[in-house]
Enzyme design. Structure first.
Site, mmCIF file in Angstrom:
data_model
loop_
_atom_site.group_PDB
_atom_site.id
_atom_site.type_symbol
_atom_site.label_atom_id
_atom_site.label_comp_id
_atom_site.label_asym_id
_atom_site.label_seq_id
_atom_site.Cartn_x
_atom_site.Cartn_y
_atom_site.Cartn_z
ATOM 1 N N LYS A 132 6.272 -27.235 -0.970
ATOM 2 C CA LYS A 132 6.713 -27.100 -2.508
ATOM 3 C C LYS A 132 8.410 -27.207 -2.356
ATOM 4 O O LYS A 132 9.108 -26.758 -2.015
ATOM 5 C CB LYS A 132 6.509 -25.490 -2.993
ATOM 6 C CG LYS A 132 6.601 -25.639 -4.312
ATOM 7 C CD LYS A 132 6.608 -24.293 -4.872
ATOM 8 C CE LYS A 132 8.027 -23.624 -5.224
ATOM 9 N NZ LYS A 132 8.849 -24.571 -6.057
ATOM 10 N N GLU A 168 15.469 -17.916 4.904
ATOM 11 C CA GLU A 168 16.993 -18.099 4.841
ATOM 12 C C GLU A 168 17.459 -18.026 3.577
ATOM 13 O O GLU A 168 17.072 -18.695 2.593
ATOM 14 C CB GLU A 168 17.128 -19.626 5.561
ATOM 15 C CG GLU A 168 16.738 -19.690 6.780
ATOM 16 C CD GLU A 168 16.693 -20.828 7.556
ATOM 17 O OE1 GLU A 168 17.947 -21.463 7.549
ATOM 18 O OE2 GLU A 168 15.984 -21.417 8.005
ATOM 19 N N CYS A 172 24.825 -23.280 0.809
ATOM 20 C CA CYS A 172 24.766 -21.692 1.326
ATOM 21 C C CYS A 172 25.846 -21.303 2.388
ATOM 22 O O CYS A 172 26.195 -20.233 2.476
ATOM 23 C CB CYS A 172 23.388 -21.312 1.726
ATOM 24 S SG CYS A 172 22.882 -22.263 2.905
ATOM 25 N N GLU A 214 26.965 -13.879 -4.501
ATOM 26 C CA GLU A 214 27.163 -15.172 -4.355
ATOM 27 C C GLU A 214 26.903 -15.960 -5.596
ATOM 28 O O GLU A 214 26.167 -15.840 -6.626
ATOM 29 C CB GLU A 214 25.602 -15.787 -3.468
ATOM 30 C CG GLU A 214 25.807 -17.117 -3.275
ATOM 31 C CD GLU A 214 24.554 -17.800 -2.290
ATOM 32 O OE1 GLU A 214 24.665 -18.320 -1.407
ATOM 33 O OE2 GLU A 214 23.588 -17.022 -2.419
#
Ligand SMILES: Cc1cc2nc3c(=O)[nH]c(=O)nc-3n(C[C@H](O)[C@H](O)[C@H](O)COP(=O)(O)OP(=O)(O)OC[C@H]3O[C@@H](n4cnc5c(N)ncnc54)[C@H](O)[C@@H]3O)c2cc1C
Length: 1011
Positions: free
Chosen positions: A678, A759, A793, A889
């Site tokens: 996906k 992750e 990231c 973040e």
């Protein structure tokens, strides 16, 4: 050629005679310096340490710092009693030793730097004038990281020009003949010092910015009767420098001005083509110009850089090849002396004698060309050339010690190089006969690397073990795909044409692929260009629950056969996919530029990573696929091997839209699982393209299924599905944790405990040590924080500065951020593009508001494109570790700067977050580097480089704490996450009869056996 060789030897011997009349050692400063250099030439390890120490010394503040560094660089390294005693003594009297060392290193630098400032240099130039040696002056300075730096440089060049013209106005040409070709005042200009945003992919942008900066300098030089030379730097800037030279000097104002020159580097394979092109241009312009022919100053840099990026190396690999090429280009220059004035920049007597002999053979007068040599080097050769009646010019760098360090180290390297002429003649007393040999005889045919080969012999030998055995370093078992080198016009043109082509396919529709069938649904999801949200890149069919169910069925049905397909066949599928991506490389990159707003080189790096994942995992599967004997015992065979887990559900993010999707899916497929992949809702087209790649590669129906749709609908459904055995997720912490929890619940009918590979994000820090090279620190930090607009990231979001360094760094960080090019990444040189979508855009703007309330807004860019989801690069200062902007973040171009007392506090702050993904440390202290390597709590620790840009196999990537479950994509143990281990044990004794030997290898346990 024979007659010419005789003449070269005759002249060479004459030069040596004259040189030997005034013998001088290679390093003219006696004592300390000479001894160090002698030691350096004997001991490569010492040389490296010494040059590193020399590099850092001027930036150290106190004597104690100096002594500490001395200790770290030289103690316990077996460098001999003299050095050890010196280091010990320095520890006893740091104050004095610090001063003495600085004094000695300044002495060293002053051997190569002609003056601290324009006033200072005049004394040197006057001395040279008395020796009939002319000059060209070059300005040393810090690396240019901002437009403010570049403007300052331009102003310094102008000042220097004025000063030189004023102070030499009554000077005349030393030869008095053909003097109109050789103005007394000669300034050497480094182009990269005049524009901070030079990007090899975008020469047009560089030229647009550089021409207005150069015009005033050239205009003034012309008024003052001076000469301007364009120096040549690294290969990345070569084409732009050549193009710039031709562009500006074809302008009406300068078209008939002869007093300009440019450098050609003979160590470059394409230098002959460049020189021919220049000569042709000069003839069309019909005004004389000059060329300084050199071998080139960046050989080590070019070879290292090419190896790291798997590029064709632009330089020759054998030193005599550069020498031969220099002679070929000498001939070309002299034959065209009617349009081009030659300057030969060499200290090599053979090279010089060849130019002299050839000029005579062609009947060219001595006064029509010149020899150029560097200040502080080869003094006796300069003297000999003057005595022989040649025109000699000295290249004189001017500047302070600190910014001059890079130059000093380059000169030290050159002087002590094993391959260099100066060392052979002045330190090793190699015979004249040997030194004057025709370099053609020295080019080695065997062991020579064919032109265009990416790896030099030395490096290839170091990697020999790679080809030989599967036991070599896992990252070495394959070669990373080369990055596209946008320095070449062909690459730029291909990318432009791919962008046009991708644009022409805007609005196409992409189906789901389930069980090998294309599936269309009623619902189409548009995917927009974040730089221009009214442009629809494509539509993806949107899957709902029924399609998700269909995909699980198809994957489960395909599993039986695929899980028993030999690993070799599965590995080959991945390699075919890699080859197809290689072929469609530009096309795929272009789609990324439009769909997710990636700058060119970032898009290319993403496709490269996808290719690397396929090839690396194919190799790793070959390593893991064979059952391994657990122990040698008579009468029993025990084999450890792996089975696939079942159906894998892969959920990928949009920021590496092909690489991460491909990495997780290919790992699933090659290990024998069947996969439902996906893509992110924001990068459906990229996902669909990857599916096309695998279809073309021949993936069997049901083995890989493409299911685009909403995470909240099909994602959640499949995570909870009893028939899904493994979930590989990369994305936000919020979603990752939900998946982790949800997958932990065992559903009715579920066969397996679900394995989750998760992750997630990061709140990555870079610590800048007190002794860091500030220019480099800025470059790495800016790229890590704002490259791909901070949407990685791994991106830097907390810059931790030591108090002692704070002002020095900030002073240059903000202008550097202010100089970044923000815009539509369809333009080649853009570094900061748009946020992925409106939601991200709003979320980041909210964070900026939070930052304004919590901390001090130190910088925010103002000029932004009017449309698209652009957010200005933003920097906050006075940030404290507990603030939201330092903890959460943000995933955008927002950088928090934190000031700390010392390294203890820096580590505490860096480690004091929920995340542990990437972290960086910029330092020149070996002890501090060792400490940070051991104590920085991140999955990937980067020293003295940016904290983004992991390469498959080289930097296995992934974090721990709230950054992930400790898996390493692109690492040797990654595939194990997709496998369950088994052990098969067989008693091979029968009635006391045991086979003598246990076999070391057996094929896979497959049944029915594949045909
Ligand atoms: C006045 C002057 C100006 C200069 N300006 C520039 C400039 O603008 N840009 C620039 O890049 N350089 C420039 N240089 C050249 C550079 O700095 C070196 O001084 C020069 O390359 C040394 O060459 P040489 O002929 O004196 O010595 P040699 O000892 O004969 O040659 C050494 C050179 O050979 C080449 N080489 C070394 N190892 C290998 C190998 N394994 N395979 C192939 N080639 C190898 C390298 O270029 C090395 O510098 C300039 C030099 C001078 C004298």
């Amino acid at each position: 050629m024979k007659a010419l060789q005789g003449e070269i030897e005759r002249r060479g011997r004459r030069i040596f005679e004259l040189v030997d009349k005034h013998p001088e050692p290679l390093f003219s400063k006696a004592g300390f310096y000479q001894r160090l250099m002698a030691l350096s030439m004997r001991d490569e390890r010492f040389k490296v340490q010494l040059f590193r120490f020399v590099d850092v010394l001027p930036s150290l503040r106190g004597s104690r710092d100096v002594v500490e560094h001395l200790n770290e660089y030289f103690s316990d390294n077996g460098f001999g009693p003299l050095i050890n005693a010196g280091v010990r003594l320095a520890g006893v009297v740091p104050w004095l030793s610090g001063r003495i060392l600085r004094w000695n290193v300044s002495g060293m630098a002053h051997q190569f730097i002609a003056g601290k400032n324009p006033d200072d240099v005049m004394a040197t130039l006057r001395k040279r004038r008395a020796q009939k040696i002319g000059f060209t002056v070059d300005l040393l300075g810090e690396a240019v990281v901002s437009e403010a730096d570049a403007d300052e440089y331009a102003a310094r060049y102008l000042d220097l020009l004025e000063k030189l013209a004023l102070d030499t106005k009554d000077w005349t040409d030393p030869l008095g003949k053909n003097s109109e070709l050789f103005p007394v005042v000669n300034l050497s200009v480094k182009i990269s010092a005049l524009y901070s945003q030079m990007n090899p992919a975008d020469p047009a942008d560089a030229i647009t910015h550089l021409v207005p900066k150069l015009r005033p300098l050239l205009r003034r030089a012309r008024e003052l009767g001076a000469f301007i030379n364009f120096d040549m730097e690294s290969y990345a800037h070569k084409n732009t420098t050549l193009e710039l030279f031709k562009t500006i000097l074809t302008e009406a104002e300068f078209k008939d001005w002869p007093h300009v020159g440019i450098v050609i580097q003979a160590y470059l394979r394409d230098s002959e083509a460049d020189l021919r092109d220049l000569i042709e241009w000069g003839r069309a312009r019909s005004t004389r110009f000059a060329v300084r022919l050199v071998k080139g100053a960046y050989w080590d840099y070019e070879t290292t850089k090419s190896l790291q990026n798997s590029w064709d190396c632009p330089v020759f690999f054998q030193k005599p090849q550069s020498d031969v090429n220099f002679e070929i280009l000498t001939e070309l220059l002299l034959e065209n002396q009617s349009i081009v004035t030659a300057a030969f920049g060499s200290h090599n007597v053979r090279t010089i004698a060849h130019a002299q002999a050839l000029a005579d053979e062609l009947g060219i007068d001595h006064s029509c060309f010149e020899f150029q040599l560097l200040y502080g080097m080869a003094g006796p050769i300069k003297r000999a050339l003057v005595e022989m009646g040649y025109r000699v010019r000295e290249y004189c760098p001017v500047g302070e010690l600190l910014p001059g360090m890079a130059y000093l180290v380059r000169r030290l390297l050159e002087n002590t190089s094993n391959e260099g002429f100066l060392r052979a003649k002045f330190a090793e007393n190699v015979s004249a006969k040997e030194l004057l040999r025709d370099p053609r005889e020295l080019v080695k045919p065997d062991g020579a690397i064919p032109p265009g080969s990416p790896i030099p012999a030395t490096a290839r030998n170091q990697h020999r073990k790679n080809d030989a055995s599967l036991d070599s370093a896992p990252g070495d078992v394959y070669r990373n795909s080369p990055l596209v080198n946008f320095v070449y016009k062909d690459s730029q043109d291909e990318m432009r044409s791919a962008l046009r082509e991708a644009r022409s396919r805007f609005g196409e529709k992409y189906p789901l692929v389930i069980g090998g069938e294309k599936v269309w649904t009623d619902q189409l999801t548009p995917s927009v260009n974040p730089s221009a949200p009214d442009e629809i890149v494509g539509y993806g069919s949107e899957a709902g629950i029924p399609e998700a169910e269909q995909a699980v069925k198809a994957a489960r049905a395909a599993f039986g056969k695929w899980s028993r397909t030999p690993f070799e066949e599965r590995a080959r599928l991945l390699e075919r996919a890699a080859d197809i991506m290689e072929r469609r490389r530009y096309e795929l990159s272009a789609v990324e530029v439009f769909e997710v707003g990636k700058p060119w080189s970032e898009a290319d790096a993403d496709i490269r990573e996808a290719i690397d994942f396929c090839r690396f995992y194919a190799q790793q599967m070959r390593r893991l696929g064979r059952p391994k004997l657990t122990q040698q015992v008579p009468g029993e065979e025990s084999y450890h091997h792996y089975w696939p887990r079942g159906v894998a559900f892969v959920i990928a993010p949009w920021n590496f839209p092909i690489a991460i999707l491909c990495g997780m899916a290919s790992a699933g497929v090659v290990t024998g699982n069947t996969v439902i992949m996906k893509p992110s809702e924001q990068s459906i087209v990229c996902g669909a393209m990857l599916m096309q790649v695998f279809e073309e590669a021949g993936v069997p129906p049901g083995v890989l299924n493409f299911l685009s749709g909403r995470g909240s609908v099909i994602g959640a459904h499949l995570v909870d599905h009893k028939d899904v055995d493994l979930i590989a997720f990369t994305g936000s912490r919020e979603v990752g944790l939900k998946i982790w929890e949800s997958a932990g619940i065992t559903r009715p009918g579920q066969r397996e405990l679900k394995r989750v590979i998760c992750e997630m994000g990061g709140k990555n820090a870079i610590i800048v040590d007190a002794d860091a090279d500030v220019g480099e620190a800025i470059g790495y930090s800016i790229y890590s924080a704002f490259g791909y607009q901070g949407q990685k990231c791994s991106a830097l979001s907390r810059l931790i500065l030591l108090e002692e360094n704070y002002d020095r760094v900030m002073e240059r960080l903000i202008p550097a951020a202010a100089s970044l090019r923000v815009g539509n990444p369809e333009e080649p040189g853009i570094m900061v593009g748009p946020m992925i979508d409106e939601a991200a855009y709003r979320r980041i703007l909210d964070y900026i508001e939070v930052g304004k309330r919590e901390a001090t807004l130190a910088y925010q860019a103002k000029d932004l494109p009017p449309h698209g989801y652009f957010i200005p690069p933003t920097i906050f200062t006075d940030v404290k570790p507990n603030m939201r902007i330092a903890r959460e973040e943000i995933f955008g171009p927002v950088l928090s700067v934190l000031k700390v007392r010392d390294l203890d506090e820096a580590l505490e702050v860096a480690n004091g977050t929920d995340y542990a993904l990437t972290g960086g440390f910029l330092s020149r202290s070996p002890a501090n580097i060792e400490r940070v390597k051991a104590q920085l709590e991140t999955g990937n620790v980067y020293i003295n480089r940016s904290c983004t840009g992991a390469i498959v196999g080289r930097h296995p990537f992934g974090g721990f704490k709230m950054s992930g479950s400790g898996t390493k994509a692109g690492g040797e143990d990654y595939l194990l996450n997709f496998l369950v281990p088994r052990v098969v044990t067989e008693n091979t004794t029968s009635h006391g009869l045991a086979p003598e030997q246990t076999p070391e290898y057996r094929a896979e346990f497959l049944w029915p056996k594949p045909q």
